[in-house]
Scaffold this motif. Structure first.
Motif, PDB file in Angstrom:
ATOM      1  N   LYS A   4      46.503  41.188  63.108  1.00  0.00           N
ATOM      2  CA  LYS A   4      45.618  40.184  62.516  1.00  0.00           C
ATOM      3  C   LYS A   4      45.532  40.293  60.998  1.00  0.00           C
ATOM      4  CE  LYS A   4      41.386  42.839  62.927  1.00  0.00           C
ATOM      5  NZ  LYS A   4      40.020  42.874  63.314  1.00  0.00           N
ATOM      6  N   HIS A   5      45.993  41.392  60.455  1.00  0.00           N
ATOM      7  CA  HIS A   5      45.944  41.560  59.008  1.00  0.00           C
ATOM      8  C   HIS A   5      47.189  40.968  58.366  1.00  0.00           C
ATOM      9  CE1 HIS A   5      42.390  44.052  59.213  1.00  0.00           C
ATOM     10  NE2 HIS A   5      42.961  44.784  60.149  1.00  0.00           N
ATOM     11  N   SER A   6      46.988  40.317  57.211  1.00  0.00           N
ATOM     12  CA  SER A   6      48.103  39.700  56.496  1.00  0.00           C
ATOM     13  C   SER A   6      48.956  40.773  55.816  1.00  0.00           C
ATOM     14  CB  SER A   6      47.572  38.722  55.446  1.00  0.00           C
ATOM     15  OG  SER A   6      46.992  39.430  54.368  1.00  0.00           O
ATOM     16  N   LEU A   7      50.133  40.372  55.403  1.00  0.00           N
ATOM     17  CA  LEU A   7      51.035  41.262  54.679  1.00  0.00           C
ATOM     18  C   LEU A   7      50.372  41.763  53.393  1.00  0.00           C
ATOM     19  CD1 LEU A   7      53.852  42.500  54.719  1.00  0.00           C
ATOM     20  CD2 LEU A   7      54.711  40.431  53.645  1.00  0.00           C
ATOM     21  N   ILE A   8      49.689  40.888  52.699  1.00  0.00           N
ATOM     22  CA  ILE A   8      48.990  41.275  51.464  1.00  0.00           C
ATOM     23  C   ILE A   8      47.905  42.298  51.777  1.00  0.00           C
ATOM     24  CG2 ILE A   8      47.451  40.453  49.622  1.00  0.00           C
ATOM     25  CD1 ILE A   8      49.117  37.849  49.600  1.00  0.00           C
ATOM     26  N   GLN A   9      47.135  42.081  52.845  1.00  0.00           N
ATOM     27  CA  GLN A   9      46.097  43.045  53.223  1.00  0.00           C
ATOM     28  C   GLN A   9      46.705  44.405  53.538  1.00  0.00           C
ATOM     29  OE1 GLN A   9      44.310  40.613  56.346  1.00  0.00           O
ATOM     30  NE2 GLN A   9      42.336  40.811  55.301  1.00  0.00           N
ATOM     31  N   ALA A  27      39.656  40.659  43.591  1.00  0.00           N
ATOM     32  CA  ALA A  27      38.954  41.514  42.629  1.00  0.00           C
ATOM     33  C   ALA A  27      39.804  42.727  42.248  1.00  0.00           C
ATOM     34  CB  ALA A  27      37.609  41.958  43.198  1.00  0.00           C
ATOM     35  N   LYS A  28      40.590  43.255  43.181  1.00  0.00           N
ATOM     36  CA  LYS A  28      41.449  44.414  42.902  1.00  0.00           C
ATOM     37  C   LYS A  28      42.671  44.034  42.070  1.00  0.00           C
ATOM     38  CE  LYS A  28      40.278  48.008  45.916  1.00  0.00           C
ATOM     39  NZ  LYS A  28      40.227  49.246  45.226  1.00  0.00           N
ATOM     40  N   CYS A  29      42.922  42.748  41.912  1.00  0.00           N
ATOM     41  CA  CYS A  29      44.088  42.301  41.140  1.00  0.00           C
ATOM     42  C   CYS A  29      43.959  42.586  39.646  1.00  0.00           C
ATOM     43  CB  CYS A  29      44.371  40.824  41.388  1.00  0.00           C
ATOM     44  SG  CYS A  29      45.235  40.531  42.943  1.00  0.00           S
ATOM     45  N   ILE A  30      42.869  43.203  39.229  1.00  0.00           N
ATOM     46  CA  ILE A  30      42.756  43.658  37.848  1.00  0.00           C
ATOM     47  C   ILE A  30      43.762  44.789  37.595  1.00  0.00           C
ATOM     48  CG2 ILE A  30      40.934  45.368  38.235  1.00  0.00           C
ATOM     49  CD1 ILE A  30      39.701  44.269  35.571  1.00  0.00           C
ATOM     50  N   ILE A  37      52.076  42.864  43.185  1.00  0.00           N
ATOM     51  CA  ILE A  37      52.383  42.813  44.617  1.00  0.00           C
ATOM     52  C   ILE A  37      51.794  41.544  45.235  1.00  0.00           C
ATOM     53  CG2 ILE A  37      51.874  43.890  46.858  1.00  0.00           C
ATOM     54  CD1 ILE A  37      52.201  46.618  45.452  1.00  0.00           C
ATOM     55  N   TYR A  38      50.572  41.193  44.838  1.00  0.00           N
ATOM     56  CA  TYR A  38      49.946  39.967  45.329  1.00  0.00           C
ATOM     57  C   TYR A  38      50.816  38.751  44.997  1.00  0.00           C
ATOM     58  CZ  TYR A  38      46.564  36.207  45.909  1.00  0.00           C
ATOM     59  OH  TYR A  38      45.945  35.047  46.311  1.00  0.00           O
ATOM     60  N   LEU A  39      51.253  38.652  43.737  1.00  0.00           N
ATOM     61  CA  LEU A  39      52.072  37.512  43.313  1.00  0.00           C
ATOM     62  C   LEU A  39      53.426  37.508  44.021  1.00  0.00           C
ATOM     63  CD1 LEU A  39      51.290  37.567  39.488  1.00  0.00           C
ATOM     64  CD2 LEU A  39      50.373  35.996  41.218  1.00  0.00           C
ATOM     65  N   LEU A  40      54.023  38.672  44.188  1.00  0.00           N
ATOM     66  CA  LEU A  40      55.302  38.765  44.893  1.00  0.00           C
ATOM     67  C   LEU A  40      55.160  38.264  46.327  1.00  0.00           C
ATOM     68  CD1 LEU A  40      58.283  39.819  45.002  1.00  0.00           C
ATOM     69  CD2 LEU A  40      57.307  42.000  45.779  1.00  0.00           C
ATOM     70  N   ARG A  41      54.145  38.725  47.027  1.00  0.00           N
ATOM     71  CA  ARG A  41      53.944  38.317  48.419  1.00  0.00           C
ATOM     72  C   ARG A  41      53.608  36.828  48.534  1.00  0.00           C
ATOM     73  NH1 ARG A  41      56.598  42.145  51.299  1.00  0.00           N
ATOM     74  NH2 ARG A  41      55.529  44.141  51.286  1.00  0.00           N
ATOM     75  N   PHE A  81      53.769  48.162  51.083  1.00  0.00           N
ATOM     76  CA  PHE A  81      54.494  48.445  49.843  1.00  0.00           C
ATOM     77  C   PHE A  81      53.507  48.939  48.796  1.00  0.00           C
ATOM     78  CE2 PHE A  81      56.705  46.547  45.977  1.00  0.00           C
ATOM     79  CZ  PHE A  81      57.683  47.522  45.921  1.00  0.00           C
ATOM     80  N   TYR A  82      53.881  49.995  48.077  1.00  0.00           N
ATOM     81  CA  TYR A  82      52.973  50.588  47.097  1.00  0.00           C
ATOM     82  C   TYR A  82      53.725  50.915  45.806  1.00  0.00           C
ATOM     83  CZ  TYR A  82      49.502  53.705  45.043  1.00  0.00           C
ATOM     84  OH  TYR A  82      48.594  54.291  44.209  1.00  0.00           O
ATOM     85  N   LEU A  83      53.228  50.402  44.704  1.00  0.00           N
ATOM     86  CA  LEU A  83      53.765  50.727  43.383  1.00  0.00           C
ATOM     87  C   LEU A  83      52.803  51.704  42.726  1.00  0.00           C
ATOM     88  CD1 LEU A  83      54.767  47.130  42.217  1.00  0.00           C
ATOM     89  CD2 LEU A  83      56.277  48.931  43.081  1.00  0.00           C
ATOM     90  N   GLY A  84      53.286  52.905  42.428  1.00  0.00           N
ATOM     91  CA  GLY A  84      52.426  53.953  41.894  1.00  0.00           C
ATOM     92  C   GLY A  84      51.958  53.719  40.474  1.00  0.00           C
ATOM     93  N   HIS A  85      52.822  53.179  39.645  1.00  0.00           N
ATOM     94  CA  HIS A  85      52.494  52.920  38.238  1.00  0.00           C
ATOM     95  C   HIS A  85      53.242  51.674  37.816  1.00  0.00           C
ATOM     96  CE1 HIS A  85      50.729  56.915  37.989  1.00  0.00           C
ATOM     97  NE2 HIS A  85      51.784  57.339  38.666  1.00  0.00           N
ATOM     98  N   TRP A  86      52.831  51.054  36.752  1.00  0.00           N
ATOM     99  CA  TRP A  86      53.512  49.831  36.353  1.00  0.00           C
ATOM    100  C   TRP A  86      54.453  50.081  35.187  1.00  0.00           C
ATOM    101  CZ3 TRP A  86      52.345  47.393  31.600  1.00  0.00           C
ATOM    102  CH2 TRP A  86      51.206  47.846  30.951  1.00  0.00           C
ATOM    103  N   GLY A  87      55.455  49.229  35.137  1.00  0.00           N
ATOM    104  CA  GLY A  87      56.392  49.218  34.018  1.00  0.00           C
ATOM    105  C   GLY A  87      57.788  49.678  34.367  1.00  0.00           C
ATOM    106  N   SER A  88      58.754  48.964  33.835  1.00  0.00           N
ATOM    107  CA  SER A  88      60.160  49.328  33.864  1.00  0.00           C
ATOM    108  C   SER A  88      60.647  49.716  35.254  1.00  0.00           C
ATOM    109  CB  SER A  88      60.403  50.466  32.874  1.00  0.00           C
ATOM    110  OG  SER A  88      61.776  50.717  32.763  1.00  0.00           O
TER     111      SER A  88
END
Length: 185
Positions: A4-9, A27-30, A37-41, A81-88
């Motif tokens: 029942k949970h979405s891919l984004i969830q 709210a977590k998209c800050i 990840i939200y935009l990609l999904r 999917f989890y991105l630990g840090h942003w950039g490059s």
């Protein structure tokens, strides 16, 4: 976990260990990682040649440049999917990434254009990829694999392994990702 949970969830669950409402997700998209990840999904939800698809691709492209993530909607990426840090961060659109995978900053997952490993990586489930690691070629990374920081991997890696170094060296261990991959979906 429940269907029942979405891919984004499921992706956002990896960060907090909590199932979030749509408002809580927004709210977590800050956080740049979660925002991307939200935009990609969202982009992956729509066909490329549709009006919503064109809109989301435009927004995603802007944020690829803003955050330094070169991940395309065509890339097959499993839930959690989890991105630990942003950039490059560069991931070839033909690469495949399994469920509950963590990728740190500076990682390249790319194609090899010639030789015995010509092609794109296929990465299994519960794989942790450390900062500045390079994974290239038509190779398979098994489940429960930890790829250490600054490692160069252009060879198949069996399940339940740790890869360290340049060139990478494989060490077999049953608990390769214990403590590295949390809040699995």
């Amino acid at each position: 976990m429940s269907e029942k949970h979405s891919l984004i969830q499921k992706d956002f669950y990896r960060e907090s260990g909590k199932w979030l409402s749509r408002f809580e997700i927004w709210a977590k998209c800050i956080n740049p990682n979660l925002h991307f990840i939200y935009l990609l999904r969202k982009t992956q939800e729509y066909k490329k040649r549709s009006l919503p698809g064109a809109f989301w691709r435009f927004v995603l492209r802007h944020h690829q440049i803003k955050y330094g993530f070169q991940i395309y909607p065509e890339t097959e990426i499993g839930e959690g999917f989890y991105l630990g840090h942003w950039g490059s961060l560069v991931i070839n659109p033909n690469a495949k990434i399994g469920i509950n995978c963590n990728i740190a900053q500076g990682v390249t997952i790319g194609q090899q254009n010639r030789g015995k490993n010509e092609g794109f990586p296929n990465i299994g489930n519960e794989v942790w990829i450390g900062p500045n690691a390079v994974i290239v070629g038509g190779i398979t990374i098994g489940d429960n694999v930890l790829i250490g920081p600054n490692s160069y991997v252009n060879f198949d890696v069996p399940p339940n392994s740790v890869v360290i170094g340049n060139p990478g060296k494989i060490y077999s261990t049953e608990n390769a990702t214990d403590g590295y991959i949390n809040n699995k979906v």
